[in-house]
Design a protein around this motif. Structure first.
Motif, PDB file in Angstrom:
ATOM      1  N   ILE A 132      -8.268   3.815  -6.439  1.00 55.00           N
ATOM      2  CA  ILE A 132      -7.142   4.364  -7.199  1.00 55.00           C
ATOM      3  C   ILE A 132      -7.484   4.424  -8.687  1.00 55.00           C
TER       4      ILE A 132
ATOM      5  N   THR B   5      -6.872  -0.224   4.346  1.00 60.09           N
ATOM      6  CA  THR B   5      -5.797   0.410   3.588  1.00 60.09           C
ATOM      7  C   THR B   5      -5.130   1.492   4.423  1.00 60.09           C
TER       8      THR B   5
ATOM      9  N   HIS C 286       0.794  -1.228   0.000  1.00 59.65           N
ATOM     10  CA  HIS C 286       0.000   0.000   0.000  1.00 59.65           C
ATOM     11  C   HIS C 286       0.827   1.278   0.000  1.00 59.65           C
TER      12      HIS C 286
ATOM     13  N   SER D  51      -0.854   3.614  -2.238  1.00 66.44           N
ATOM     14  CA  SER D  51      -2.197   4.023  -1.822  1.00 66.44           C
ATOM     15  C   SER D  51      -2.234   5.424  -1.226  1.00 66.44           C
TER      16      SER D  51
ATOM     17  N   ASN E 217      -5.840  -7.509   3.104  1.00 62.77           N
ATOM     18  CA  ASN E 217      -6.933  -6.547   3.264  1.00 62.77           C
ATOM     19  C   ASN E 217      -8.223  -7.220   3.696  1.00 62.77           C
TER      20      ASN E 217
ATOM     21  N   THR F 285      -1.741   9.047  -1.955  1.00 66.67           N
ATOM     22  CA  THR F 285      -1.690   9.765  -3.225  1.00 66.67           C
ATOM     23  C   THR F 285      -1.699  11.278  -3.049  1.00 66.67           C
TER      24      THR F 285
ATOM     25  N   GLY G 103      -8.038   3.052  -1.520  1.00 67.96           N
ATOM     26  CA  GLY G 103      -7.941   1.618  -1.705  1.00 67.96           C
ATOM     27  C   GLY G 103      -7.714   1.262  -3.165  1.00 67.96           C
ATOM     28  N   PRO G 104      -7.415  -0.014  -3.446  1.00 65.48           N
ATOM     29  CA  PRO G 104      -7.090  -0.427  -4.822  1.00 65.48           C
ATOM     30  C   PRO G 104      -8.144  -0.047  -5.854  1.00 65.48           C
TER      31      PRO G 104
END
Length: 309
Positions: free
Chosen positions: A191, A126, A94, A97, A222, A99, A187-188
């Motif tokens: 993003i 996250t 992460h 993650s 996660n 940003t 989180g993924p």
């Protein structure tokens, strides 16, 4: 503090409600390719999935449920009667993650001390992992930052610490684009969605994530899996059958996962890697005030020992 949730135990012949996200390794259970031997399972669908997590820890709404790491640790800390099953459904590093705006200040992570950072909720997993490496690698403690959130934590008994502030904004990325925060934890899925165009605060995020894996010998998890304690007591064989089917589905879809951290994170069964992951997450959660007592990983593993019988 709220009351510990309770719910009527399902009868032995009732379908088991099993909440799983739509992943390649859960699809075989949902479409019947991998049957759950002798058990009728119902798979409620949620889009997005997080509201199901809150319903599980607040109302025990399902029999078996996918569960974020931080939510599980907090639920266990306040006595929500659920047992962890050794399945990692989602995981990854992460460092990417955290940003920032592509044309915004080129901040060093150490410069976040004294600043505001957006995160969906203080209890988001996250965020747990991001705050963990921020302190571990850059010396920035959770309390050094004002965390601006857009949602409550899933566990209703928990109260955010004083350095957490609630925003009226519905999306974390909007906090960043509106200038309310200096960085945002995404989180993924976020993003590639609301966070499109944002860039990692850490320039070498992928390499930093790999270094974390090498240092700790595990990949951050996660989403895990939990079962209600009353269901486990009364329908242990059925719970074991669901676990075995999911274990088979994870093995049968191995060729659909690559060698990235996200691909390697998906596992079933107790291992040194999972034990290490729980220990590190527990340490991070304690440092961040997400839980009040250290976790006992051996006790967590012992509760699920029935799977090996």
């Amino acid at each position: 503090m709220g009351d510990t949730p309770t719910r009527e135990t399902p009868s032995a012949d009732a379908p088991l409600s099993v909440v799983l996200g739509n992943h390649p390794h859960t699809r075989p259970l949902k479409d019947g390719t991998v049957p759950v031997d002798g058990v009728d399972c119902h798979y409620p669908e949620f889009s997005p999935l997080p509201p199901a997590f809150a319903r599980m820890v607040r109302h025990l709404a399902y029999d078996i449920c996918e569960m974020p790491m931080a939510t599980y640790l907090q639920a266990r800390d306040v006595g929500v009667p659920v047992t962890l099953l050794p399945v990692v459904l989602v995981g990854s590093t992460h460092h990417r993650s955290l940003t920032r705006l592509p044309d915004g200040p080129d901040l060093d992570p150490r410069e976040l001390a004294g600043r505001r950072v957006g995160v969906r909720s203080y209890g988001q997993t996250t965020g747990l992992w991001v705050r963990g490496w921020l302190q571990e690698e850059y010396g920035v403690k959770s309390s050094d930052v004002t965390w601006v959130t857009t949602e409550d934590v899933h566990v209703s008994q928990y109260t955010d610490p004083p350095y957490v502030e609630r925003s009226d904004s519905e999306r974390v990325a909007d906090l960043l684009r509106g200038g309310d925060v200096s960085a945002a934890v995404l989180g993924p899925k976020a993003i590639g969605g609301q966070g499109a165009g944002l860039v990692p605060l850490v320039k070498d995020a992928e390499q930093a994530g790999q270094a974390w894996i090498e240092r700790h010998g595990t990949v951050p998890a996660n989403h895990l899996l939990v079962v209600r304690d009353d269901v486990l007591r009364t329908r242990q064989d059925d719970v074991r059958a669901v676990y075995r089917a999911l274990e088979e589905a994870i093995m049968s879809t191995a060729d659909e996962r690559d060698d990235s951290p996200a691909g390697r994170a998906v596992t079933a069964g107790w291992s040194e890697r999972l034990t290490a992951c729980l220990e590190i997450a527990g340490q991070y959660a304690l440092e961040q005030g997400l839980i009040g007592e250290p976790i006992d990983v051996a006790a967590i593993e012992e509760k699920a020992a029935f799977l090996e019988r």
